[in-house]
Scaffold this motif. Structure first.
Motif, PDB file in Angstrom:
ATOM      1  N   ARG A  74      57.761  53.040  -8.319  1.00 58.79           N
ATOM      2  CA  ARG A  74      56.777  53.950  -7.723  1.00 58.79           C
ATOM      3  C   ARG A  74      55.951  54.628  -8.809  1.00 58.79           C
ATOM      4  NH1 ARG A  74      56.430  57.454  -3.160  1.00 58.79           N
ATOM      5  NH2 ARG A  74      57.809  55.999  -2.053  1.00 58.79           N
ATOM      6  N   SER A 211      56.868  61.893  -1.684  1.00 55.30           N
ATOM      7  CA  SER A 211      58.270  61.479  -1.660  1.00 55.30           C
ATOM      8  C   SER A 211      58.615  60.813  -0.339  1.00 55.30           C
ATOM      9  CB  SER A 211      59.186  62.679  -1.892  1.00 55.30           C
ATOM     10  OG  SER A 211      58.950  63.695  -0.929  1.00 55.30           O
ATOM     11  N   TRP A 437      56.437  62.264  -5.375  1.00 57.17           N
ATOM     12  CA  TRP A 437      57.379  61.158  -5.558  1.00 57.17           C
ATOM     13  C   TRP A 437      58.532  61.516  -6.495  1.00 57.17           C
ATOM     14  CZ3 TRP A 437      53.667  61.848  -9.113  1.00 57.17           C
ATOM     15  CH2 TRP A 437      53.879  61.422 -10.406  1.00 57.17           C
TER      16      TRP A 437
END
Length: 452
Positions: A74, A211, A437
């Motif tokens: 990510r 997230s 994230w």
């Protein structure tokens, strides 16, 4: 290691590293004439409890425990997307308009012909397919685009081909009319602003920065390499730009800093002076030219956001490592709120990303920083990952932050003048950061032996 030795190491290290556009000063230090050297000063800074700690040797950075593969992937995707918008977007947008033009011209020419044949269908199909190929390969990875634009054999082209095959002149002209409307619409300013805009960016970058899809987040993005590209991202729920909805937007302070991480209803002539002071701690984080600054309310007795002025500039300077670095960017994470209450707005928290040539280079970079500009203050955990708590000198005072090496990245966040020992867990990891994230939980079975 004493202060003289650490300062010498910092200066020596900086002299051997190539400069990179957008950053100033020594590795971890201030600019040449500035007293900020990226480490604690001889007087121990403003926090007396850290004076003894300041004078001690810092620990050498070592690779973190195995990290979640999804988190590393990510982070790569986030950096790739930000880098693309910062370096390729303008070129891609110009090329897109050039790719649409032959389709528009061909449709216009076909509408002037009295007789249409299979060769005309092939000519049009070749142009629409060329455009669709460009869109799929260059634009579709970065935007949510309708299928008709990604498909050269779309409904409009099929209708035209069927009408020509039937030798139905009226149906052929009707199909060409629909083709003209569609391919002219996709180059209109309103269409590009809605579907191909970098100001703001919607999906997929916004989703990568979160997230989870359940969190209401808004992000500012700054990519200093090149032209210091800055913008914001948000959910397409707020993509309606009409005046009666709450819209994310930016403000620039009189001193030049820009804030990108808030949203509320506003009118056409909305100005920064229309805002009251909306941070109870009197601090806001902003983007400046290639850096992140902290602004402080200089006139707390009156409610006006324009009273904020720079208190700390380039707050991540001590975490900068240029040797082996390939790319870097800043993200400002915030919770999306749509009112103008004092505690709701301008609460963004910055994240500093540096990408190096390899994991080994990232480990080496953090080792160098820990030996020169950063003091070790223990560890802290977010989402199952152990971050290193650090502190560093800022013109005689200390700033405190959290750093993490994962794969080829060194990440830094939670920068503040508040000492780690005085922070609650909420202060250490505020909701704004957990919505990013960085708050992705480690999943069993998804760890990697090479990540950070």
């Amino acid at each position: 290691m004493d202060h003289t030795r650490r300062r010498l190491l910092a200066v020596t290290s900086s002299l051997t590293l190539p400069a990179l556009a957008g950053c100033t000063g020594l590795v971890g230090g201030g600019s040449g004439g500035d007293s900020s050297t990226g480490e604690n000063s001889d007087d121990g800074g403003t926090d007396g409890s850290n004076s003894e700690q300041t004078a001690t040797a810092t620990a050498t950075a070592t690779p973190e425990p195995p990290q979640n593969r999804a988190f590393l992937d990510r982070t790569r995707a986030v950096m790739d997307e930000i880098s693309w918008f910062g370096s390729e977007y303008e070129r891609a947008r110009r090329q897109y308009l050039l790719q649409v033009k032959p389709v528009q011209e061909t449709v216009a020419e076909l509408r002037e012909r009295n007789t249409l044949a299979a060769a005309d269908v092939s000519e049009l199909r070749a142009k629409t397919t060329s455009l669709a190929t460009y869109v799929r390969e260059e634009l579709a990875p970065h935007f949510e685009l309708e299928r008709r634009l990604r498909n050269g054999e779309n409904t409009f082209v099929r209708d035209f081909a069927a009408a020509v095959e039937r030798d139905d002149t009226q149906a052929s002209q009707d199909a060409l009319g629909r083709l003209s409307v569609f391919y002219n619409r996709i180059t209109a300013d309103a269409y590009i602003e809605q579907h191909l805009s970098a100001h703001p960016i919607e999906e997929p970058l916004h989703g990568l920065l979160q997230s989870s899809s359940e969190g209401q987040a808004i992000f500012g993005v700054s990519y200093p390499p090149g032209d210091n590209f800055t913008t914001q991202t948000f959910s397409d729920e707020y993509s309606d730009r009409s005046d009666d909805v709450a819209r994310p937007h930016a403000h620039t302070f009189p001193t030049g800093q820009t804030i990108f991480d808030h949203a509320h209803q506003y009118g056409a002539n909305h100005d920064i002076n229309d805002h009251t002071n909306e941070r109870p701690d009197g601090l806001v984080y902003t983007f400046s030219q290639g850096a992140v600054d902290m602004m402080k309310d200089t006139k707390a007795w009156r409610e006006r956001l324009a009273d904020y002025e720079p208190e700390y500039t380039n707050v991540f300077d001590a975490v900068v490592a240029r040797d082996g670095r390939e790319d870097y960017a800043y993200v400002m994470a915030n919770k999306l709120v749509t009112d103008q209450s004092k505690e709701a707005q301008f609460g963004g928290r910055p994240i500093f990303l540096q990408r190096f040539e390899s994991e080994e280079r990232a480990v080496s970079a953090l080792n160098t920083l820990m030996e020169t500009t950063l003091g070790d203050d223990g560890t802290t955990t977010l989402a199952g990952r152990e971050w290193r708590r650090v502190y560093y000198d800022y013109d005689g005072a200390n700033l405190y932050a959290n750093v993490l090496q994962v794969g080829e990245f060194v990440l830094a966040t939670s920068v503040s003048p508040e000492p780690h020992t005085d922070r609650t867990e909420k202060d250490q990891w505020p909701e704004q950061l957990t919505l990013s994230w960085l708050g992705m939980e480690v999943s069993e079975g998804e760890t990697t032996e090479t990540g950070g």
